[in-house]
Design a protein around this motif. Structure first.
Motif, PDB file in Angstrom:
ATOM      1  N   ASP A 141      35.929  30.501  41.333  1.00  0.00           N
ATOM      2  CA  ASP A 141      35.873  30.433  39.880  1.00  0.00           C
ATOM      3  C   ASP A 141      36.118  29.000  39.443  1.00  0.00           C
ATOM      4  O   ASP A 141      36.665  28.181  40.211  1.00  0.00           O
TER       5      ASP A 141
ATOM      6  N   ALA B  30      40.662  23.724  28.667  1.00  0.00           N
ATOM      7  CA  ALA B  30      41.207  24.587  27.622  1.00  0.00           C
ATOM      8  C   ALA B  30      41.411  26.015  28.134  1.00  0.00           C
ATOM      9  O   ALA B  30      42.460  26.630  27.892  1.00  0.00           O
ATOM     10  N   ALA B  31      40.423  26.545  28.848  1.00  0.00           N
ATOM     11  CA  ALA B  31      40.547  27.907  29.383  1.00  0.00           C
ATOM     12  C   ALA B  31      41.676  27.987  30.397  1.00  0.00           C
ATOM     13  O   ALA B  31      42.421  28.979  30.440  1.00  0.00           O
ATOM     14  N   TYR B  32      41.823  26.951  31.217  1.00  0.00           N
ATOM     15  CA  TYR B  32      42.901  26.941  32.202  1.00  0.00           C
ATOM     16  C   TYR B  32      44.259  26.943  31.507  1.00  0.00           C
ATOM     17  O   TYR B  32      45.160  27.718  31.859  1.00  0.00           O
TER      18      TYR B  32
ATOM     19  N   LEU C 179      37.325  26.857  35.772  1.00  0.00           N
ATOM     20  CA  LEU C 179      37.757  26.925  34.376  1.00  0.00           C
ATOM     21  C   LEU C 179      37.781  25.534  33.767  1.00  0.00           C
ATOM     22  O   LEU C 179      38.234  24.574  34.406  1.00  0.00           O
ATOM     23  N   ASP C 180      37.342  25.438  32.522  1.00  0.00           N
ATOM     24  CA  ASP C 180      37.471  24.162  31.828  1.00  0.00           C
ATOM     25  C   ASP C 180      38.940  23.976  31.431  1.00  0.00           C
ATOM     26  O   ASP C 180      39.732  24.932  31.476  1.00  0.00           O
TER      27      ASP C 180
ATOM     28  N   GLU D  86      45.050  27.901  28.422  1.00  0.00           N
ATOM     29  CA  GLU D  86      45.297  29.151  27.715  1.00  0.00           C
ATOM     30  C   GLU D  86      45.676  30.276  28.678  1.00  0.00           C
ATOM     31  O   GLU D  86      46.548  31.101  28.380  1.00  0.00           O
ATOM     32  N   THR D  87      45.036  30.307  29.845  1.00  0.00           N
ATOM     33  CA  THR D  87      45.331  31.342  30.841  1.00  0.00           C
ATOM     34  C   THR D  87      46.797  31.321  31.233  1.00  0.00           C
ATOM     35  O   THR D  87      47.473  32.362  31.251  1.00  0.00           O
TER      36      THR D  87
END
Length: 533
Positions: free
Chosen positions: A341, A346-348, A343-344, A350-351
């Motif tokens: 996978d 921001a996504a990383y 993740l950019d 937020e996760t």
């Protein structure tokens, strides 16, 4: 931080109380406190919602069932949902151990109004590995879904997606000594003791080791009621629990298998950003994963394998395969990295902010901002997530395996056997040039199917795909010549003979077809779609 027990409040498991608790859990409701029984109690809708970390539907079902005196619902309410439940109903679920005994194990505490609540989570866990099916109970801390607030920094994580992914991917061949590095709640050690004579399980967290001891103690195991080391429960292999950081507790020792779901999360070293023991190794960026990749060979026996999960940074202007490939080069080991996978930033961010139990708002935004600043400072434009497989060669003089690839998705079923097949195939291929490969007999793996795609009315397909049903579920596009040869690979004739026959059918020079087919066949063997007979 949310309130919760300290490390000192998780006692060493009393063997008699554990035996009583195990018997109670196995008998409650007739079918026992098992995954299937819990699913049946909740129903498909509430169970699915709970897996999405939406507990409302499950709370409604469980509250009604507890009101009707259902002992299984009392266990689910307390140990999964974190509800305060009537003590008398809970007592009917634990007739041997009793509420007092569960309290002395660190699992329950009384609250006013004739009620009790859990101090730890205790969930049923069902799994299938090479040793067959298993039903276990895994202790951990209650999560944010149950507590409704941010996690403690010494939170002990239960079984999640990462731990089940790793458990599916581990090669389950019998070994003498195995290491579970960063054991957490102890779930990897449960699997390892089924095929390792002895297991060492380490963690930097004293709290995690105490919780893991309870998880292991509850494992009745196939080996009868033989006690393990450090109070560990019966099972096929003993488990030695040790506290310490990374490889320090096992320095100078050698293992046939090392398994690790390490604290790989890339966390900002900034004031106000909590560092959770279960996911944060205290290093900058992806240095912890780099350290493990480069140094784990020091505790691997010749022929030994290490399998771990990891995150790695994709930095602007530097291919990730170069960065992580340099770690493999420094390790001196065979290395195979599969990125599953991406993740950019921001996504990383937020996760992992959500993973800590932080809900959206000003505090959430501040933490995400700290992550974005940290990643930007190292020119990180994405973070890769995946699996690392390392092996110490028995013969250091042979060419080393160095394989880095992207294979999106989660794969299908148990991956361990597939990983073992790929490692064996790579070792076989290392000793075969094209002439030798042409003399070998090949067979199509039993999980491979062929798909042909053509425009309506067309005589020939435009696209031919070889699709892997198991393993990593690869779909490999091949040409007509390769498809023809693969279709004839039943083990009867050498590959070179099949190449010649297909060349004749296509009216093409045999040398030209061989130049196309042999590299493709090598790749298909390496990926597990073809096998050397």
């Amino acid at each position: 931080m949310s309130a919760g027990p300290s490390a000192d409040d998780v006692p060493a498991p009393d063997p008699r109380l554990v035996a009583d608790l195990r018997a109670d859990l196995a008998a409650v409701g007739g079918d026992g406190y098992r995954v299937d029984a819990v699913t049946a109690l909740l129903g498909l809708v509430a169970d699915a919602a709970l897996h999405r970390e939406q507990p409302l539907a499950a709370r409604r079902v469980v509250t009604a069932a507890v009101g009707a005196g259902d002992p299984l619902a009392a266990l689910v309410g307390a140990f999964v949902l974190g509800l305060e439940v009537p003590s008398d109903v809970l007592a009917t679920a634990l007739p041997r151990c009793g509420l007092d005994g569960a309290g002395r194990l660190g699992l329950l505490e009384a609250v006013p109004g004739g009620r009790a609540r859990a101090r730890l989570e205790l969930r049923p866990y069902a799994a299938v590995d090479a040793a067959g099916g298993a039903d276990w109970w895994v202790a951990s801390d209650l999560g944010e879904t149950a507590t409704g607030g941010p996690l403690r920094t010494d939170h002990v994580l239960g079984v999640g997606g990462a731990s089940t992914t790793l458990a599916r991917a581990v090669v389950r061949e019998p070994v003498d000594r195995a290491l579970d590095l960063g054991t957490g709640c102890g779930v990897q050690a449960l699997h390892l003791r089924r095929h390792a004579r002895s297991v060492v399980a380490t963690d930097v967290s004293a709290r995690a080791l105490r919780v893991a001891a309870l998880t292991l103690a509850l494992d009745g195991g196939a080996g009868g009621d033989r006690p393990g080391e450090d109070g560990a429960a019966p099972g096929r292999g003993t488990v030695d629990l040790r506290r310490g950081s990374l490889l320090a507790p096992v320095a100078g020792e050698a293992f046939d298998l090392v398994v690790s779901n390490p604290p790989f999360v890339i966390t900002p070293r900034t004031d106000g950003v909590p560092a959770y023991e279960y996911r944060d190794g205290g290093m900058v960026g992806d240095a912890l994963v780099q350290h493990l990749v480069e140094d784990v060979g020091g505790v691997l026996a010749p022929g030994g394998t290490a399998q771990m999960l990891g995150n790695w940074e994709h930095r602007d202007g530097e291919p990730w395969t170069d960065r992580v490939g340099a770690w493999l080069d420094a390790s001196g080991l065979d290395g195979w990295v599969v990125q599953r996978d991406l993740l950019d930033p921001a996504a990383y961010a937020e996760t992992w902010v959500r993973d800590g139990g932080q809900r959206e708002g000003a505090a959430f935004d501040a933490l995400v901002g700290a992550w974005l600043d940290d990643l930007a400072g190292r020119r990180v434009d994405a973070v890769g997530l995946g699996l690392v497989v390392l092996r110490r060669p028995v013969d250091p003089s042979r060419p080393r395996l160095r394989r880095l690839e992207e294979v999106p998705g989660t794969g299908s079923g148990a991956l361990g056997a597939h990983v073992a097949d790929v490692l064996a195939a790579e070792e076989q291929l290392a000793g075969l040039d094209d002439a030798a490969l042409a003399r070998r007999h090949l067979v199509v793996a039993p999980d491979v199917t062929e798909e042909r795609h053509a425009r309506p009315g067309a005589a020939d397909p435009e696209v031919v795909l070889l699709r892997q049903g198991g393993g990593f579920g690869r779909a490999v596009r091949v040409g007509t010549a390769v498809a023809g040869v693969v279709g004839a690979c039943d083990g009867d004739l050498p590959l070179g003979v099949l190449v010649g026959a297909v060349a004749q059918l296509l009216g093409r020079p045999a040398e030209e077809v061989a130049a196309e087919v042999l590299p493709a066949a090598r790749g298909l063997v390496a990926d597990g779609l073809l096998r050397l007979a």
